[in-house]
Design a protein around this motif. Sequence first.
Motif, PDB file in Angstrom:
ATOM      1  N   TYR A  95       4.846   4.387   3.699  1.00 23.12           N
ATOM      2  CA  TYR A  95       5.583   5.481   4.333  1.00 23.12           C
ATOM      3  C   TYR A  95       5.094   6.835   3.833  1.00 23.12           C
ATOM      4  CZ  TYR A  95       8.769   1.662   5.623  1.00 23.12           C
ATOM      5  OH  TYR A  95       9.306   0.489   6.110  1.00 23.12           O
ATOM      6  N   GLU A  96       4.749   6.917   2.565  1.00 15.57           N
ATOM      7  CA  GLU A  96       4.239   8.177   2.018  1.00 15.57           C
ATOM      8  C   GLU A  96       2.912   8.545   2.686  1.00 15.57           C
ATOM      9  OE1 GLU A  96       1.412  10.042  -0.602  1.00 15.57           O
ATOM     10  OE2 GLU A  96       2.039   8.183  -1.532  1.00 15.57           O
ATOM     11  N   ILE A  97       2.039   7.568   2.889  1.00 15.94           N
ATOM     12  CA  ILE A  97       0.771   7.823   3.587  1.00 15.94           C
ATOM     13  C   ILE A  97       1.039   8.230   5.030  1.00 15.94           C
ATOM     14  CG2 ILE A  97      -1.356   6.741   4.435  1.00 15.94           C
ATOM     15  CD1 ILE A  97      -1.245   4.983   1.833  1.00 15.94           C
ATOM     16  N   ALA A  98       1.927   7.520   5.697  1.00 18.20           N
ATOM     17  CA  ALA A  98       2.250   7.835   7.090  1.00 18.20           C
ATOM     18  C   ALA A  98       2.807   9.252   7.221  1.00 18.20           C
ATOM     19  CB  ALA A  98       3.247   6.820   7.645  1.00 18.20           C
ATOM     20  N   ARG A  99       3.602   9.690   6.260  1.00 13.13           N
ATOM     21  CA  ARG A  99       4.201  11.030   6.335  1.00 13.13           C
ATOM     22  C   ARG A  99       3.164  12.139   6.188  1.00 13.13           C
ATOM     23  NH1 ARG A  99       9.823  11.752   3.325  1.00 13.13           N
ATOM     24  NH2 ARG A  99      10.139  13.226   5.027  1.00 13.13           N
ATOM     25  N   ARG A 100       1.974  11.812   5.730  1.00 12.57           N
ATOM     26  CA  ARG A 100       0.921  12.825   5.626  1.00 12.57           C
ATOM     27  C   ARG A 100       0.145  12.997   6.936  1.00 12.57           C
ATOM     28  NH1 ARG A 100      -0.777  10.128   0.405  1.00 12.57           N
ATOM     29  NH2 ARG A 100      -2.605   9.515   1.611  1.00 12.57           N
ATOM     30  N   ASP A 111      -6.960   1.998   8.452  1.00 10.25           N
ATOM     31  CA  ASP A 111      -7.136   3.182   7.602  1.00 10.25           C
ATOM     32  C   ASP A 111      -6.138   3.167   6.450  1.00 10.25           C
ATOM     33  OD1 ASP A 111      -9.087   4.261   9.331  1.00 10.25           O
ATOM     34  OD2 ASP A 111      -7.626   5.521  10.392  1.00 10.25           O
ATOM     35  N   ILE A 112      -4.898   2.883   6.793  1.00 10.44           N
ATOM     36  CA  ILE A 112      -3.855   2.892   5.772  1.00 10.44           C
ATOM     37  C   ILE A 112      -4.052   1.729   4.804  1.00 10.44           C
ATOM     38  CG2 ILE A 112      -1.352   2.681   5.384  1.00 10.44           C
ATOM     39  CD1 ILE A 112      -1.023   4.327   7.964  1.00 10.44           C
ATOM     40  N   ALA A 113      -4.431   0.573   5.337  1.00  7.32           N
ATOM     41  CA  ALA A 113      -4.685  -0.585   4.471  1.00  7.32           C
ATOM     42  C   ALA A 113      -5.801  -0.284   3.478  1.00  7.32           C
ATOM     43  CB  ALA A 113      -5.050  -1.803   5.329  1.00  7.32           C
ATOM     44  N   GLN A 127       3.585  -4.773   9.083  1.00  4.40           N
ATOM     45  CA  GLN A 127       4.930  -5.305   8.868  1.00  4.40           C
ATOM     46  C   GLN A 127       5.841  -4.257   8.229  1.00  4.40           C
ATOM     47  OE1 GLN A 127       3.971  -8.839   6.645  1.00  4.40           O
ATOM     48  NE2 GLN A 127       3.689 -10.067   8.496  1.00  4.40           N
ATOM     49  N   ALA A 128       5.315  -3.512   7.254  1.00  5.21           N
ATOM     50  CA  ALA A 128       6.119  -2.456   6.620  1.00  5.21           C
ATOM     51  C   ALA A 128       6.508  -1.406   7.650  1.00  5.21           C
ATOM     52  CB  ALA A 128       5.347  -1.823   5.460  1.00  5.21           C
ATOM     53  N   ILE A 136      10.361   8.497  13.373  1.00  6.34           N
ATOM     54  CA  ILE A 136      10.173   9.923  13.612  1.00  6.34           C
ATOM     55  C   ILE A 136       9.906  10.627  12.285  1.00  6.34           C
ATOM     56  CG2 ILE A 136      11.002  12.103  14.594  1.00  6.34           C
ATOM     57  CD1 ILE A 136      12.812  10.449  16.438  1.00  6.34           C
ATOM     58  N   ILE A 137      10.791  10.476  11.299  1.00  5.92           N
ATOM     59  CA  ILE A 137      10.589  11.139  10.004  1.00  5.92           C
ATOM     60  C   ILE A 137       9.410  10.492   9.277  1.00  5.92           C
ATOM     61  CG2 ILE A 137      11.639  11.750   7.791  1.00  5.92           C
ATOM     62  CD1 ILE A 137      14.388  11.542   9.292  1.00  5.92           C
ATOM     63  N   VAL A 138       9.348   9.177   9.280  1.00  5.09           N
ATOM     64  CA  VAL A 138       8.147   8.447   8.865  1.00  5.09           C
ATOM     65  C   VAL A 138       7.479   8.080  10.188  1.00  5.09           C
ATOM     66  CG1 VAL A 138       7.211   6.364   7.794  1.00  5.09           C
ATOM     67  CG2 VAL A 138       9.121   7.574   6.708  1.00  5.09           C
TER      68      VAL A 138
END
Length: 193
Positions: A95-100, A111-113, A127-128, A136-138
């Motif tokens: 979620y921290e990566i997604a929020r960036r 990319d995130i993996a 899955q996460a 929306i926020i994440v």
Amino acid sequence: MSQPVLYTVFDTAIGRCGIAWGPAGIVGASLPEDSANDLTARFTARHPEAREGTPPSEIADAIRRIQALLQGAADDLADIPLDETGLSEFSRRVYEIARRIPPGATRTYGDIAKEMGGLHLAREVGQALGRNPYPIIVPCHRILAAGGKTGGFSAPGGVQTKFRMLAIERAKTDTAPSLFDELPLAAPPKRTH
């Protein structure tokens, strides 16, 4: 005595959304459901003690920012405080990566993996994101499958909601140009001389 989780529903450009909060921040958000009752059911399923409430100023501000984002404002919402109690460390990192990811940009599950430690984690990343309690926020809608494909989207409305949110943010979902990429938004007025 602990403070209860409170929630409220609010209108946006894509329909009625919801947000739930507790003393440590936002505990959940919801994309549009078919009805306010469905939104309520989503929050009370996760937080049985939840009840409807009037948002305090910081939650009201978050709601205004979500509404603006869903009307095309470029706000990443990354500073909105989330209560991450009960989340795994893996989910927190995803979620921290997604929020960036800024509005209008996308990344892939791969990319995130890779950022998390290796491409072999792509399924776990998906899955996460599928369990994301703060859509929306994440911004899980900004994460695509390889090749610009949408991948899954478990929110109400499914992939259509994902596409709609990406279109509002003017995000490109693949590398192929759109038929309308180079067209003006409106025809210039005709001169009447």
